[in-house]
Design a protein around this motif. Structure first.
Motif, PDB file in Angstrom:
ATOM      1  N   HIS A 361       0.845  -1.197   0.000  1.00 53.26           N
ATOM      2  CA  HIS A 361       0.000   0.000   0.000  1.00 53.26           C
ATOM      3  C   HIS A 361       0.874   1.239   0.000  1.00 53.26           C
ATOM      4  CE1 HIS A 361      -3.279   2.758   0.873  1.00 53.26           C
ATOM      5  NE2 HIS A 361      -2.561   3.250   1.871  1.00 53.26           N
ATOM      6  N   ARG A 362       0.600   2.115  -0.951  1.00 53.91           N
ATOM      7  CA  ARG A 362       1.314   3.384  -1.008  1.00 53.91           C
ATOM      8  C   ARG A 362       0.576   4.396  -0.134  1.00 53.91           C
ATOM      9  NH1 ARG A 362       2.590   6.787  -6.559  1.00 53.91           N
ATOM     10  NH2 ARG A 362       3.851   8.437  -5.597  1.00 53.91           N
ATOM     11  N   PRO A 363       1.230   4.921   0.908  1.00 50.86           N
ATOM     12  CA  PRO A 363       0.528   5.839   1.820  1.00 50.86           C
ATOM     13  C   PRO A 363      -0.080   7.024   1.084  1.00 50.86           C
ATOM     14  CG  PRO A 363       2.661   5.211   2.723  1.00 50.86           C
ATOM     15  CD  PRO A 363       2.624   4.696   1.313  1.00 50.86           C
ATOM     16  N   GLY A 364      -1.325   7.343   1.441  1.00 51.66           N
ATOM     17  CA  GLY A 364      -2.012   8.465   0.825  1.00 51.66           C
ATOM     18  C   GLY A 364      -1.756   9.760   1.576  1.00 51.66           C
ATOM     19  N   PRO A 365      -2.304  10.860   1.091  1.00 49.48           N
ATOM     20  CA  PRO A 365      -2.100  12.159   1.742  1.00 49.48           C
ATOM     21  C   PRO A 365      -2.682  12.176   3.158  1.00 49.48           C
ATOM     22  CG  PRO A 365      -3.046  12.412  -0.466  1.00 49.48           C
ATOM     23  CD  PRO A 365      -3.120  10.964  -0.134  1.00 49.48           C
ATOM     24  N   ASP A 366      -2.027  12.933   4.023  1.00 49.28           N
ATOM     25  CA  ASP A 366      -2.508  13.101   5.398  1.00 49.28           C
ATOM     26  C   ASP A 366      -3.466  14.291   5.412  1.00 49.28           C
ATOM     27  OD1 ASP A 366      -2.882  13.007   8.097  1.00 49.28           O
ATOM     28  OD2 ASP A 366      -0.951  13.925   8.609  1.00 49.28           O
ATOM     29  N   SER A 367      -4.706  14.044   5.006  1.00 47.97           N
ATOM     30  CA  SER A 367      -5.648  15.146   4.781  1.00 47.97           C
ATOM     31  C   SER A 367      -6.900  15.058   5.638  1.00 47.97           C
ATOM     32  CB  SER A 367      -6.049  15.193   3.293  1.00 47.97           C
ATOM     33  OG  SER A 367      -4.919  15.359   2.476  1.00 47.97           O
ATOM     34  N   ILE A 368      -6.846  14.293   6.726  1.00 44.12           N
ATOM     35  CA  ILE A 368      -7.982  14.204   7.641  1.00 44.12           C
ATOM     36  C   ILE A 368      -7.491  14.495   9.055  1.00 44.12           C
ATOM     37  CG2 ILE A 368      -9.752  12.702   8.643  1.00 44.12           C
ATOM     38  CD1 ILE A 368      -9.966  11.225   6.083  1.00 44.12           C
ATOM     39  N   VAL A 369      -8.205  15.375   9.748  1.00 41.59           N
ATOM     40  CA  VAL A 369      -7.876  15.642  11.153  1.00 41.59           C
ATOM     41  C   VAL A 369      -8.840  14.859  12.038  1.00 41.59           C
ATOM     42  CG1 VAL A 369      -6.809  17.884  10.806  1.00 41.59           C
ATOM     43  CG2 VAL A 369      -9.281  17.752  11.082  1.00 41.59           C
ATOM     44  N   ASP A 370      -8.336  14.481  13.196  1.00 40.50           N
ATOM     45  CA  ASP A 370      -9.085  13.643  14.132  1.00 40.50           C
ATOM     46  C   ASP A 370      -9.742  14.528  15.192  1.00 40.50           C
ATOM     47  OD1 ASP A 370     -10.064  11.728  15.795  1.00 40.50           O
ATOM     48  OD2 ASP A 370      -8.117  10.881  16.367  1.00 40.50           O
ATOM     49  N   CYS A 371     -11.046  14.765  15.024  1.00 39.46           N
ATOM     50  CA  CYS A 371     -11.746  15.645  15.972  1.00 39.46           C
ATOM     51  C   CYS A 371     -11.854  15.029  17.361  1.00 39.46           C
ATOM     52  CB  CYS A 371     -13.138  15.985  15.444  1.00 39.46           C
ATOM     53  SG  CYS A 371     -13.110  17.301  14.227  1.00 39.46           S
ATOM     54  N   GLU A 372     -11.761  13.721  17.435  1.00 44.62           N
ATOM     55  CA  GLU A 372     -11.782  13.077  18.749  1.00 44.62           C
ATOM     56  C   GLU A 372     -10.588  13.535  19.581  1.00 44.62           C
ATOM     57  OE1 GLU A 372     -12.132   8.522  20.479  1.00 44.62           O
ATOM     58  OE2 GLU A 372     -12.707   8.951  18.418  1.00 44.62           O
ATOM     59  N   LEU A 373      -9.466  13.764  18.906  1.00 46.87           N
ATOM     60  CA  LEU A 373      -8.276  14.285  19.579  1.00 46.87           C
ATOM     61  C   LEU A 373      -8.369  15.800  19.757  1.00 46.87           C
ATOM     62  CD1 LEU A 373      -5.396  13.920  20.691  1.00 46.87           C
ATOM     63  CD2 LEU A 373      -4.559  14.030  18.332  1.00 46.87           C
ATOM     64  N   LEU A 374      -8.876  16.502  18.737  1.00 48.47           N
ATOM     65  CA  LEU A 374      -8.950  17.967  18.800  1.00 48.47           C
ATOM     66  C   LEU A 374      -9.851  18.453  19.931  1.00 48.47           C
ATOM     67  CD1 LEU A 374      -9.238  18.817  14.986  1.00 48.47           C
ATOM     68  CD2 LEU A 374      -7.226  19.080  16.450  1.00 48.47           C
ATOM     69  N   CYS A 375     -10.878  17.676  20.254  1.00 51.90           N
ATOM     70  CA  CYS A 375     -11.809  18.087  21.311  1.00 51.90           C
ATOM     71  C   CYS A 375     -11.139  18.152  22.682  1.00 51.90           C
ATOM     72  CB  CYS A 375     -13.001  17.134  21.362  1.00 51.90           C
ATOM     73  SG  CYS A 375     -14.127  17.333  19.962  1.00 51.90           S
ATOM     74  N   HIS A 376      -9.975  17.514  22.818  1.00 53.21           N
ATOM     75  CA  HIS A 376      -9.260  17.555  24.098  1.00 53.21           C
ATOM     76  C   HIS A 376      -8.620  18.923  24.342  1.00 53.21           C
ATOM     77  CE1 HIS A 376      -9.471  13.348  25.501  1.00 53.21           C
ATOM     78  NE2 HIS A 376      -9.517  13.041  24.218  1.00 53.21           N
ATOM     79  N   TYR A 377      -8.538  19.748  23.300  1.00 53.81           N
ATOM     80  CA  TYR A 377      -7.912  21.069  23.459  1.00 53.81           C
ATOM     81  C   TYR A 377      -8.644  21.891  24.518  1.00 53.81           C
ATOM     82  CZ  TYR A 377      -6.329  25.790  22.329  1.00 53.81           C
ATOM     83  OH  TYR A 377      -5.816  27.068  22.402  1.00 53.81           O
ATOM     84  N   GLU A 378      -9.966  21.876  24.488  1.00 54.85           N
ATOM     85  CA  GLU A 378     -10.750  22.669  25.435  1.00 54.85           C
ATOM     86  C   GLU A 378     -10.605  22.173  26.868  1.00 54.85           C
ATOM     87  OE1 GLU A 378     -14.779  23.980  23.775  1.00 54.85           O
ATOM     88  OE2 GLU A 378     -14.336  22.197  22.578  1.00 54.85           O
TER      89      GLU A 378
END
Length: 413
Positions: A361-378
Protein backbone atom coordinates in the motif's frame (compact mmCIF):
# COMPACT_ATOMS: atom_id res chain seq x y z
CA UNK A 1 -35.00 -6.88 8.17
CA UNK A 2 -36.31 -9.08 10.98
CA UNK A 3 -35.65 -12.77 11.51
CA UNK A 4 -38.01 -15.27 13.10
CA UNK A 5 -37.51 -18.95 13.83
CA UNK A 6 -40.40 -21.29 13.00
CA UNK A 7 -40.89 -25.03 13.36
CA UNK A 8 -41.82 -26.94 10.19
CA UNK A 9 -42.24 -30.64 9.32
CA UNK A 10 -39.29 -32.01 7.39
CA UNK A 11 -41.40 -32.67 4.27
CA UNK A 12 -42.26 -28.94 4.10
CA UNK A 13 -38.60 -28.06 4.54
CA UNK A 14 -37.59 -30.38 1.70
CA UNK A 15 -40.34 -29.16 -0.60
CA UNK A 16 -39.11 -25.58 -0.20
CA UNK A 17 -35.56 -26.48 -1.25
CA UNK A 18 -36.27 -26.22 -4.95
CA UNK A 19 -33.64 -25.63 -7.58
CA UNK A 20 -34.65 -22.29 -9.07
CA UNK A 21 -33.12 -23.16 -12.42
CA UNK A 22 -34.89 -26.40 -13.30
CA UNK A 23 -37.63 -26.64 -10.68
CA UNK A 24 -36.30 -29.98 -9.45
CA UNK A 25 -37.77 -30.96 -6.10
CA UNK A 26 -35.67 -32.95 -3.68
CA UNK A 27 -36.60 -36.59 -3.07
CA UNK A 28 -37.79 -37.64 0.35
CA UNK A 29 -38.67 -41.31 -0.30
CA UNK A 30 -35.55 -42.44 1.60
CA UNK A 31 -36.89 -40.96 4.83
CA UNK A 32 -38.93 -42.95 7.33
CA UNK A 33 -42.41 -41.82 8.41
CA UNK A 34 -41.04 -40.75 11.80
CA UNK A 35 -38.42 -38.58 10.13
CA UNK A 36 -41.00 -37.05 7.80
CA UNK A 37 -43.15 -35.94 10.74
CA UNK A 38 -40.25 -34.60 12.77
CA UNK A 39 -40.14 -30.80 12.99
CA UNK A 40 -37.11 -28.66 12.24
CA UNK A 41 -36.38 -25.03 13.00
CA UNK A 42 -36.23 -22.79 9.93
CA UNK A 43 -35.28 -19.12 9.76
CA UNK A 44 -37.77 -16.90 7.96
CA UNK A 45 -37.31 -13.22 7.22
CA UNK A 46 -39.48 -10.17 6.78
CA UNK A 47 -39.02 -6.46 6.22
CA UNK A 48 -40.67 -4.30 8.87
CA UNK A 49 -41.59 -0.64 8.55
CA UNK A 50 -41.62 1.15 11.88
CA UNK A 51 -42.59 4.62 13.04
CA UNK A 52 -43.07 6.20 16.47
CA UNK A 53 -46.62 6.44 17.75
CA UNK A 54 -45.84 9.99 18.84
CA UNK A 55 -42.79 12.22 18.88
CA UNK A 56 -40.25 10.71 21.24
CA UNK A 57 -42.46 7.68 21.83
CA UNK A 58 -41.68 4.00 21.25
CA UNK A 59 -41.31 2.71 17.70
CA UNK A 60 -44.10 0.46 16.49
CA UNK A 61 -44.38 -1.83 13.48
CA UNK A 62 -46.71 -0.28 10.88
CA UNK A 63 -46.16 -2.73 8.03
CA UNK A 64 -44.55 -6.11 7.41
CA UNK A 65 -43.34 -7.56 4.12
CA UNK A 66 -42.70 -11.32 4.46
CA UNK A 67 -40.00 -12.95 2.38
CA UNK A 68 -40.42 -16.31 0.69
CA UNK A 69 -38.81 -19.49 1.97
CA UNK A 70 -34.98 -19.28 1.83
CA UNK A 71 -35.23 -15.64 0.73
CA UNK A 72 -33.25 -12.84 2.36
CA UNK A 73 -33.64 -9.10 1.79
CA UNK A 74 -30.22 -7.68 0.89
CA UNK A 75 -31.08 -4.05 0.19
CA UNK A 76 -34.02 -1.77 1.01
CA UNK A 77 -34.28 1.74 -0.41
CA UNK A 78 -36.84 4.45 -1.09
CA UNK A 79 -36.51 5.42 -4.76
CA UNK A 80 -38.10 8.06 -6.98
CA UNK A 81 -39.04 6.65 -10.39
CA UNK A 82 -40.50 8.43 -13.40
CA UNK A 83 -43.63 6.67 -14.61
CA UNK A 84 -43.43 6.75 -18.41
CA UNK A 85 -47.17 6.10 -18.67
CA UNK A 86 -48.50 8.82 -16.37
CA UNK A 87 -45.47 11.12 -16.89
CA UNK A 88 -45.22 11.63 -13.12
CA UNK A 89 -42.64 10.81 -10.47
CA UNK A 90 -43.48 8.08 -7.96
CA UNK A 91 -41.86 7.43 -4.59
CA UNK A 92 -41.62 3.67 -4.10
CA UNK A 93 -40.02 1.30 -1.64
CA UNK A 94 -37.59 -0.94 -3.53
CA UNK A 95 -36.32 -4.22 -2.07
CA UNK A 96 -33.64 -6.47 -3.51
CA UNK A 97 -33.51 -10.07 -2.30
CA UNK A 98 -31.56 -13.31 -2.73
CA UNK A 99 -32.50 -16.96 -2.30
CA UNK A 100 -29.94 -18.60 -0.02
CA UNK A 101 -30.06 -22.31 -0.85
CA UNK A 102 -26.43 -23.39 -0.73
CA UNK A 103 -23.60 -23.48 -3.22
CA UNK A 104 -25.20 -26.18 -5.39
CA UNK A 105 -28.12 -23.96 -6.40
CA UNK A 106 -27.67 -21.09 -8.84
CA UNK A 107 -28.12 -17.72 -7.15
CA UNK A 108 -31.36 -15.90 -7.87
CA UNK A 109 -33.15 -12.93 -6.39
CA UNK A 110 -36.21 -10.72 -6.67
CA UNK A 111 -36.85 -7.03 -7.20
CA UNK A 112 -39.89 -5.84 -5.26
CA UNK A 113 -41.55 -2.43 -5.54
CA UNK A 114 -44.09 -1.18 -3.01
CA UNK A 115 -46.21 1.95 -2.98
CA UNK A 116 -46.96 3.84 0.21
CA UNK A 117 -50.54 4.22 1.40
CA UNK A 118 -53.31 2.27 3.06
CA UNK A 119 -54.03 -1.10 1.50
CA UNK A 120 -57.75 -1.73 0.90
CA UNK A 121 -57.30 -5.46 1.60
CA UNK A 122 -55.36 -4.79 4.80
CA UNK A 123 -55.94 -1.25 6.15
CA UNK A 124 -53.34 -1.79 8.86
CA UNK A 125 -50.58 -2.17 6.26
CA UNK A 126 -48.95 1.03 5.01
CA UNK A 127 -47.52 -0.48 1.80
CA UNK A 128 -48.87 -2.46 -1.13
CA UNK A 129 -46.90 -4.41 -3.72
CA UNK A 130 -46.95 -2.93 -7.22
CA UNK A 131 -44.24 -5.01 -8.90
CA UNK A 132 -42.26 -8.20 -8.39
CA UNK A 133 -39.82 -9.93 -10.69
CA UNK A 134 -37.30 -12.73 -10.26
CA UNK A 135 -33.84 -12.28 -11.80
CA UNK A 136 -30.67 -14.31 -12.17
CA UNK A 137 -28.20 -13.41 -9.44
CA UNK A 138 -28.68 -11.87 -6.03
CA UNK A 139 -30.05 -8.31 -6.04
CA UNK A 140 -27.41 -6.72 -3.85
CA UNK A 141 -27.92 -2.97 -4.43
CA UNK A 142 -30.54 -0.55 -5.78
CA UNK A 143 -30.59 3.16 -6.58
CA UNK A 144 -32.68 5.64 -8.56
CA UNK A 145 -30.86 7.42 -11.38
CA UNK A 146 -32.70 10.36 -12.95
CA UNK A 147 -36.08 8.68 -12.52
CA UNK A 148 -34.89 5.21 -13.51
CA UNK A 149 -34.02 2.22 -11.35
CA UNK A 150 -30.43 0.97 -11.26
CA UNK A 151 -30.22 -2.66 -10.14
CA UNK A 152 -27.07 -4.58 -9.18
CA UNK A 153 -27.57 -8.26 -9.93
CA UNK A 154 -24.40 -10.15 -9.04
CA UNK A 155 -21.55 -8.67 -11.13
CA UNK A 156 -23.86 -6.74 -13.47
CA UNK A 157 -25.70 -3.45 -13.07
CA UNK A 158 -28.78 -2.83 -15.20
CA UNK A 159 -30.70 0.42 -15.63
CA UNK A 160 -34.48 0.07 -15.95
CA UNK A 161 -37.26 2.46 -16.84
CA UNK A 162 -40.60 2.22 -15.00
CA UNK A 163 -43.84 2.05 -16.97
CA UNK A 164 -46.09 1.85 -13.92
CA UNK A 165 -46.46 -1.91 -14.24
CA UNK A 166 -43.14 -3.14 -15.66
CA UNK A 167 -39.40 -2.54 -15.36
CA UNK A 168 -37.74 -2.55 -18.78
CA UNK A 169 -33.96 -2.67 -19.11
CA UNK A 170 -32.42 0.13 -21.18
CA UNK A 171 -28.69 -0.08 -20.37
CA UNK A 172 -26.20 -2.28 -18.53
CA UNK A 173 -22.59 -2.45 -17.38
CA UNK A 174 -20.96 -5.74 -16.45
CA UNK A 175 -17.26 -5.71 -17.27
CA UNK A 176 -15.02 -6.04 -14.19
CA UNK A 177 -16.88 -6.23 -10.84
CA UNK A 178 -17.32 -9.48 -8.93
CA UNK A 179 -20.21 -8.58 -6.63
CA UNK A 180 -21.63 -5.09 -6.17
CA UNK A 181 -22.14 -4.14 -2.52
CA UNK A 182 -23.21 -0.50 -2.90
CA UNK A 183 -24.50 2.04 -5.42
CA UNK A 184 -24.53 5.82 -4.98
CA UNK A 185 -25.83 8.49 -7.33
CA UNK A 186 -25.11 12.20 -7.80
CA UNK A 187 -26.70 13.72 -10.91
CA UNK A 188 -25.63 11.36 -13.71
CA UNK A 189 -22.59 9.98 -11.86
CA UNK A 190 -22.52 6.51 -10.29
CA UNK A 191 -20.24 5.25 -7.54
CA UNK A 192 -20.05 1.46 -7.43
CA UNK A 193 -18.41 -0.53 -4.62
CA UNK A 194 -17.29 -4.10 -5.25
CA UNK A 195 -16.77 -6.79 -2.62
CA UNK A 196 -13.10 -7.32 -3.61
CA UNK A 197 -12.26 -4.95 -6.48
CA UNK A 198 -12.61 -1.57 -4.77
CA UNK A 199 -14.64 1.22 -6.41
CA UNK A 200 -15.71 2.21 -9.92
CA UNK A 201 -16.78 5.66 -11.10
CA UNK A 202 -19.31 5.60 -13.95
CA UNK A 203 -21.48 8.06 -15.83
CA UNK A 204 -24.88 7.74 -17.47
CA UNK A 205 -25.47 9.36 -20.87
CA UNK A 206 -29.14 9.54 -21.75
CA UNK A 207 -28.24 10.27 -25.35
CA UNK A 208 -27.34 6.85 -26.63
CA UNK A 209 -28.52 5.18 -23.38
CA UNK A 210 -24.99 4.35 -22.26
CA UNK A 211 -23.40 3.48 -18.93
CA UNK A 212 -19.67 4.14 -19.28
CA UNK A 213 -16.69 3.75 -16.96
CA UNK A 214 -14.87 7.00 -16.19
CA UNK A 215 -12.24 5.71 -13.76
CA UNK A 216 -11.60 3.14 -11.05
CA UNK A 217 -9.28 2.33 -8.19
CA UNK A 218 -6.76 -0.21 -9.45
CA UNK A 219 -5.95 -1.43 -5.95
CA UNK A 220 -7.47 -4.44 -4.22
CA UNK A 221 -10.01 -3.38 -1.61
CA UNK A 222 -12.83 -5.23 0.13
CA UNK A 223 -15.57 -2.59 0.15
CA UNK A 224 -18.11 -2.29 2.94
CA UNK A 225 -19.80 1.01 2.00
CA UNK A 226 -19.41 3.93 -0.41
CA UNK A 227 -20.77 7.46 -0.80
CA UNK A 228 -20.10 10.78 -2.53
CA UNK A 229 -18.64 13.62 -0.45
CA UNK A 230 -19.63 17.05 -1.79
CA UNK A 231 -17.80 20.25 -0.89
CA UNK A 232 -19.09 23.03 -3.11
CA UNK A 233 -18.02 22.17 -6.64
CA UNK A 234 -15.62 19.46 -5.46
CA UNK A 235 -16.82 15.87 -5.70
CA UNK A 236 -14.97 13.16 -3.77
CA UNK A 237 -15.57 9.41 -3.52
CA UNK A 238 -15.64 7.81 -0.07
CA UNK A 239 -15.16 4.10 0.63
CA UNK A 240 -14.85 2.01 3.80
CA UNK A 241 -13.13 -1.35 3.79
CA UNK A 242 -12.76 -4.64 5.62
CA UNK A 243 -9.67 -3.42 7.51
CA UNK A 244 -11.74 -0.68 9.24
CA UNK A 245 -10.28 2.12 7.11
CA UNK A 246 -11.92 4.83 5.09
CA UNK A 247 -10.39 6.30 1.93
CA UNK A 248 -11.31 9.34 -0.13
CA UNK A 249 -10.64 9.36 -3.88
CA UNK A 250 -11.13 11.95 -6.59
CA UNK A 251 -11.37 12.01 -10.37
CA UNK A 252 -8.75 14.16 -12.10
CA UNK A 253 -8.41 13.18 -15.78
CA UNK A 254 -5.99 16.02 -16.55
CA UNK A 255 -3.37 14.85 -14.04
CA UNK A 256 -0.62 12.63 -15.42
CA UNK A 257 -0.71 10.19 -12.49
CA UNK A 258 -4.34 9.36 -13.28
CA UNK A 259 -3.26 7.48 -16.43
CA UNK A 260 -5.29 9.75 -18.72
CA UNK A 261 -8.23 9.67 -16.33
CA UNK A 262 -8.46 5.89 -15.97
CA UNK A 263 -7.28 5.83 -12.34
CA UNK A 264 -8.93 7.40 -9.31
CA UNK A 265 -6.45 9.33 -7.17
CA UNK A 266 -6.23 9.20 -3.37
CA UNK A 267 -7.21 12.37 -1.51
CA UNK A 268 -7.10 11.08 2.08
CA UNK A 269 -7.11 7.95 4.23
CA UNK A 270 -7.98 7.30 7.86
CA UNK A 271 -8.30 4.33 10.20
CA UNK A 272 -11.70 4.43 11.93
CA UNK A 273 -11.16 1.33 14.07
CA UNK A 274 -14.60 -0.14 13.27
CA UNK A 275 -16.34 -1.54 10.22
CA UNK A 276 -18.33 1.25 8.57
CA UNK A 277 -21.37 -0.29 6.87
CA UNK A 278 -23.37 2.77 5.88
CA UNK A 279 -22.78 6.40 4.94
CA UNK A 280 -25.59 8.97 4.95
CA UNK A 281 -25.01 12.24 3.10
CA UNK A 282 -26.47 15.25 4.95
CA UNK A 283 -26.19 18.93 4.11
CA UNK A 284 -24.13 20.86 6.63
CA UNK A 285 -25.83 23.68 8.49
CA UNK A 286 -24.63 27.25 8.03
CA UNK A 287 -22.65 28.79 10.87
CA UNK A 288 -22.39 32.36 12.13
CA UNK A 289 -19.01 32.79 10.44
CA UNK A 290 -20.51 31.67 7.12
CA UNK A 291 -23.32 34.20 7.39
CA UNK A 292 -21.06 37.11 8.39
CA UNK A 293 -18.26 36.30 5.95
CA UNK A 294 -18.04 38.71 3.03
CA UNK A 295 -16.57 35.93 0.90
CA UNK A 296 -19.48 33.56 1.45
CA UNK A 297 -20.36 31.78 -1.79
CA UNK A 298 -22.43 28.83 -2.92
CA UNK A 299 -19.45 26.65 -2.02
CA UNK A 300 -20.21 27.36 1.64
CA UNK A 301 -23.85 26.34 1.33
CA UNK A 302 -23.40 23.39 -1.02
CA UNK A 303 -21.38 21.46 1.55
CA UNK A 304 -22.31 18.00 2.77
CA UNK A 305 -21.09 15.81 5.62
CA UNK A 306 -21.26 12.03 5.80
CA UNK A 307 -22.85 10.49 8.86
CA UNK A 308 -21.79 6.86 9.23
CA UNK A 309 -22.71 3.86 11.34
CA UNK A 310 -20.47 0.96 12.32
CA UNK A 311 -20.93 -2.67 13.23
CA UNK A 312 -19.92 -2.01 16.85
CA UNK A 313 -22.87 0.36 17.23
CA UNK A 314 -21.02 3.67 17.06
CA UNK A 315 -21.87 6.75 14.98
CA UNK A 316 -19.39 9.08 13.35
CA UNK A 317 -19.19 11.97 10.93
CA UNK A 318 -16.84 13.08 8.17
CA UNK A 319 -17.10 16.74 7.18
CA UNK A 320 -15.17 18.92 4.72
CA UNK A 321 -13.09 21.87 5.90
CA UNK A 322 -11.75 24.88 4.05
CA UNK A 323 -8.00 24.90 3.45
CA UNK A 324 -7.05 27.53 6.04
CA UNK A 325 -9.07 25.92 8.83
CA UNK A 326 -7.68 22.49 7.97
CA UNK A 327 -4.06 23.68 8.14
CA UNK A 328 -4.70 25.34 11.49
CA UNK A 329 -6.39 22.28 12.99
CA UNK A 330 -3.76 19.96 11.54
CA UNK A 331 -1.02 21.97 13.27
CA UNK A 332 -3.05 21.84 16.48
CA UNK A 333 -3.44 18.08 16.15
CA UNK A 334 0.31 17.57 15.89
CA UNK A 335 0.79 19.51 19.12
CA UNK A 336 -2.00 17.64 20.92
CA UNK A 337 -0.43 14.26 20.15
CA UNK A 338 2.27 15.20 22.67
CA UNK A 339 0.19 17.43 24.97
CA UNK A 340 -2.73 15.07 25.67
CA UNK A 341 -2.10 11.95 27.80
CA UNK A 342 -2.49 8.80 25.71
CA UNK A 343 -5.18 6.32 26.75
CA UNK A 344 -3.40 3.16 27.92
CA UNK A 345 -0.24 4.54 26.35
CA UNK A 346 -1.68 4.20 22.83
CA UNK A 347 -0.53 6.79 20.31
CA UNK A 348 -3.50 8.42 18.50
CA UNK A 349 -1.42 9.27 15.44
CA UNK A 350 -0.28 5.68 15.05
CA UNK A 351 -3.82 4.36 15.59
CA UNK A 352 -5.23 6.47 12.74
CA UNK A 353 -2.70 5.23 10.19
CA UNK A 354 -4.05 3.14 7.31
CA UNK A 355 -4.12 -0.63 7.96
CA UNK A 356 -3.28 -2.76 4.92
CA UNK A 357 -3.00 -6.20 6.60
CA UNK A 358 0.36 -6.90 5.00
CA UNK A 359 -0.70 -5.92 1.47
CA UNK A 360 1.39 -3.49 -0.54
CA UNK A 361 0.00 0.00 0.00
CA UNK A 362 1.31 3.38 -1.01
CA UNK A 363 0.53 5.84 1.82
CA UNK A 364 -2.01 8.47 0.82
CA UNK A 365 -2.10 12.16 1.74
CA UNK A 366 -2.51 13.10 5.40
CA UNK A 367 -5.65 15.15 4.78
CA UNK A 368 -7.98 14.20 7.64
CA UNK A 369 -7.88 15.64 11.15
CA UNK A 370 -9.08 13.64 14.13
CA UNK A 371 -11.75 15.64 15.97
CA UNK A 372 -11.78 13.08 18.75
CA UNK A 373 -8.28 14.29 19.58
CA UNK A 374 -8.95 17.97 18.80
CA UNK A 375 -11.81 18.09 21.31
CA UNK A 376 -9.26 17.56 24.10
CA UNK A 377 -7.91 21.07 23.46
CA UNK A 378 -10.75 22.67 25.44
CA UNK A 379 -10.02 20.36 28.38
CA UNK A 380 -6.42 21.51 28.76
CA UNK A 381 -5.47 24.14 31.36
CA UNK A 382 -5.93 27.70 30.09
CA UNK A 383 -2.20 28.44 30.16
CA UNK A 384 -1.48 25.36 28.05
CA UNK A 385 -4.21 26.29 25.56
CA UNK A 386 -2.71 29.75 25.12
CA UNK A 387 0.81 28.35 24.76
CA UNK A 388 -0.18 25.79 22.09
CA UNK A 389 -2.13 28.42 20.15
CA UNK A 390 0.91 30.71 20.22
CA UNK A 391 3.20 27.89 19.04
CA UNK A 392 1.11 27.25 15.93
CA UNK A 393 0.77 30.95 15.13
CA UNK A 394 -2.86 31.56 16.01
CA UNK A 395 -5.06 32.47 18.98
CA UNK A 396 -7.12 30.42 21.40
CA UNK A 397 -10.31 32.21 20.34
CA UNK A 398 -9.65 31.37 16.68
CA UNK A 399 -9.21 27.68 17.46
CA UNK A 400 -12.35 27.59 19.60
CA UNK A 401 -14.25 29.40 16.84
CA UNK A 402 -13.18 26.77 14.29
CA UNK A 403 -14.16 23.91 16.57
CA UNK A 404 -17.48 25.58 17.36
CA UNK A 405 -18.25 26.12 13.65
CA UNK A 406 -17.55 22.45 12.99
CA UNK A 407 -19.88 21.45 15.82
CA UNK A 408 -22.65 23.75 14.57
CA UNK A 409 -22.22 22.66 10.96
CA UNK A 410 -22.74 19.03 11.94
CA UNK A 411 -25.36 19.66 14.63
CA UNK A 412 -27.75 17.27 12.85
CA UNK A 413 -26.07 14.72 15.12
Amino acid sequence: MAETTVHKPVNQVLSSLVDQEVGHQMDNHNLSSDELHRTYTVDEFEVRILEPERFGGPWETRATIPMQSSENALTVRVVTLFNTTTKENESLLAIGTAYVQGEDVAARGRVLLFSFGRNSDNPQNLVSEVYSKELKGAISALASLQGQLLIASGPKIILHKWTGSELNGIAFYDAPPLYVVSLNIVKNFILLGDVHKSIYFLSWKEQGAQLSLLAKDFGSLDCFATEFLIDGSTLSLMVSDEQKNIQIFYYAPKMSESWKGQKLLARAEFHVGAHVTKFLRLQMLSTSSDRTSSTATTDKTNRFALLFGTLDGSLGCIAPLDELTFRRLQSLQKKLVDAVPHVAGLNPRSFRQFRSNGKAHRPGPDSIVDCELLCHYEMLPLEEQLEIAHQIGTTRSQILSNLNDLTLGTSFL
